[in-house]
Design a protein around this motif. Structure first.
Motif, PDB file in Angstrom:
ATOM      1  N   THR A 176       0.838  -1.174   0.000  1.00 45.42           N
ATOM      2  CA  THR A 176       0.000   0.000   0.000  1.00 45.42           C
ATOM      3  C   THR A 176       0.885   1.240   0.000  1.00 45.42           C
ATOM      4  O   THR A 176       1.579   1.498   0.986  1.00 45.42           O
ATOM      5  CB  THR A 176      -0.937   0.028   1.224  1.00 45.42           C
ATOM      6  N   PRO A 177       0.878   2.001  -1.103  1.00 48.45           N
ATOM      7  CA  PRO A 177       1.719   3.204  -1.121  1.00 48.45           C
ATOM      8  C   PRO A 177       1.123   4.286  -0.225  1.00 48.45           C
ATOM      9  O   PRO A 177      -0.103   4.384  -0.070  1.00 48.45           O
ATOM     10  CB  PRO A 177       1.704   3.628  -2.584  1.00 48.45           C
ATOM     11  N   TRP A 178       1.997   5.095   0.335  1.00 46.75           N
ATOM     12  CA  TRP A 178       1.542   6.247   1.093  1.00 46.75           C
ATOM     13  C   TRP A 178       1.094   7.304   0.113  1.00 46.75           C
ATOM     14  O   TRP A 178       1.816   7.665  -0.824  1.00 46.75           O
ATOM     15  CB  TRP A 178       2.675   6.756   1.974  1.00 46.75           C
ATOM     16  N   LYS A 179      -0.119   7.806   0.323  1.00 42.50           N
ATOM     17  CA  LYS A 179      -0.662   8.862  -0.527  1.00 42.50           C
ATOM     18  C   LYS A 179      -0.921  10.083   0.333  1.00 42.50           C
ATOM     19  O   LYS A 179      -1.985  10.210   0.938  1.00 42.50           O
ATOM     20  CB  LYS A 179      -1.953   8.388  -1.197  1.00 42.50           C
ATOM     21  N   PRO A 180       0.054  10.968   0.406  1.00 41.84           N
ATOM     22  CA  PRO A 180      -0.118  12.143   1.276  1.00 41.84           C
ATOM     23  C   PRO A 180      -1.224  13.062   0.753  1.00 41.84           C
ATOM     24  O   PRO A 180      -1.433  13.160  -0.452  1.00 41.84           O
ATOM     25  CB  PRO A 180       1.257  12.836   1.227  1.00 41.84           C
ATOM     26  N   THR A 181      -1.914  13.654   1.675  1.00 42.50           N
ATOM     27  CA  THR A 181      -2.929  14.646   1.293  1.00 42.50           C
ATOM     28  C   THR A 181      -2.412  16.028   1.651  1.00 42.50           C
ATOM     29  O   THR A 181      -1.814  16.226   2.705  1.00 42.50           O
ATOM     30  CB  THR A 181      -4.261  14.370   2.017  1.00 42.50           C
ATOM     31  N   PHE A 182      -2.633  16.960   0.764  1.00 46.23           N
ATOM     32  CA  PHE A 182      -2.149  18.329   0.976  1.00 46.23           C
ATOM     33  C   PHE A 182      -3.319  19.287   1.035  1.00 46.23           C
ATOM     34  O   PHE A 182      -4.344  19.110   0.478  1.00 46.23           O
ATOM     35  CB  PHE A 182      -1.185  18.759  -0.144  1.00 46.23           C
TER      36      PHE A 182
END
Length: 182
Positions: A176-182
């Motif tokens: 599961t890739p990390w998907k940062p939210t901005f």
């Protein structure tokens, strides 16, 4: 030999060579965390997916006992005979990392720990390894620690990260890739 001695009932413990220190001493924190890491590595070793790596993980556990011995000995206790790490110990970790990475997709993102209980155990071991590294570096700021110890623990955390990825691939678990939210 009795398992209990009562000598630590007041909050101190003996180092190799006979010196006594507080159980809250940074040196005790460092080798206590190495002991904790060794126990977590036992869990990693006992995962079915790691049966083919069992011998190598046992070797790592033996090196952790060596590190514990090194950390449990004050630098001035020169008459105490203890085992030592050698550069080949680090090379062995690097070779194992290279072998596993040869079969993995290149890393393009940070990955979230987890996906399978075996992989999660490996990530816990990795984070305990990083904590041990921080404790050893902190101790090194106030007392001389053989630099090979820091180097080995740093490389071991890299090994454990790649091992978790290899375990995921072997177990057909999609990372599961990390998907940062901005």
């Amino acid at each position: 030999m009795k398992i209990y001695t009562r000598t630590g009932d007041e909050g101190s413990t003996a180092l190799f060579g006979g010196s006594r220190v507080s159980k809250a001493d940074l040196r005790i924190e460092a080798y206590g965390t190495i002991d904790e890491l060794n126990a977590f590595l036992a869990v990693v070793r006992d995962q079915e997916v790691n049966k083919k790596r069992e011998h190598f993980i046992v070797q790592i556990q033996e090196r952790l006992f060596t590190i514990g011995s090194m950390l449990a000995t004050l630098p001035e206790a020169t008459k105490v005979k203890i085992p030592r790490l050698v550069e080949q110990d680090i090379v062995s970790l690097e070779d194992a990392i290279d072998q596993m990475e040869a079969h993995l997709e290149p890393l393009r993102n940070f990955v979230l720990p987890g996906g399978h209980v075996s992989i999660s155990h490996c990530h816990v071991a990795r984070t305990v390894c990083r904590r041990a590294e921080r404790k050893i570096v902190a101790l090194h700021k106030v007392e001389t620690i053989d630099p090979i110890v820091i180097k080995y623990i740093n490389r071991l955390s890299d090994y454990l990260f790649v091992l978790a990825r290899a375990m995921a691939a072997e177990l057909s678990i999609v990372e599961t890739p990390w998907k940062p939210t901005f």
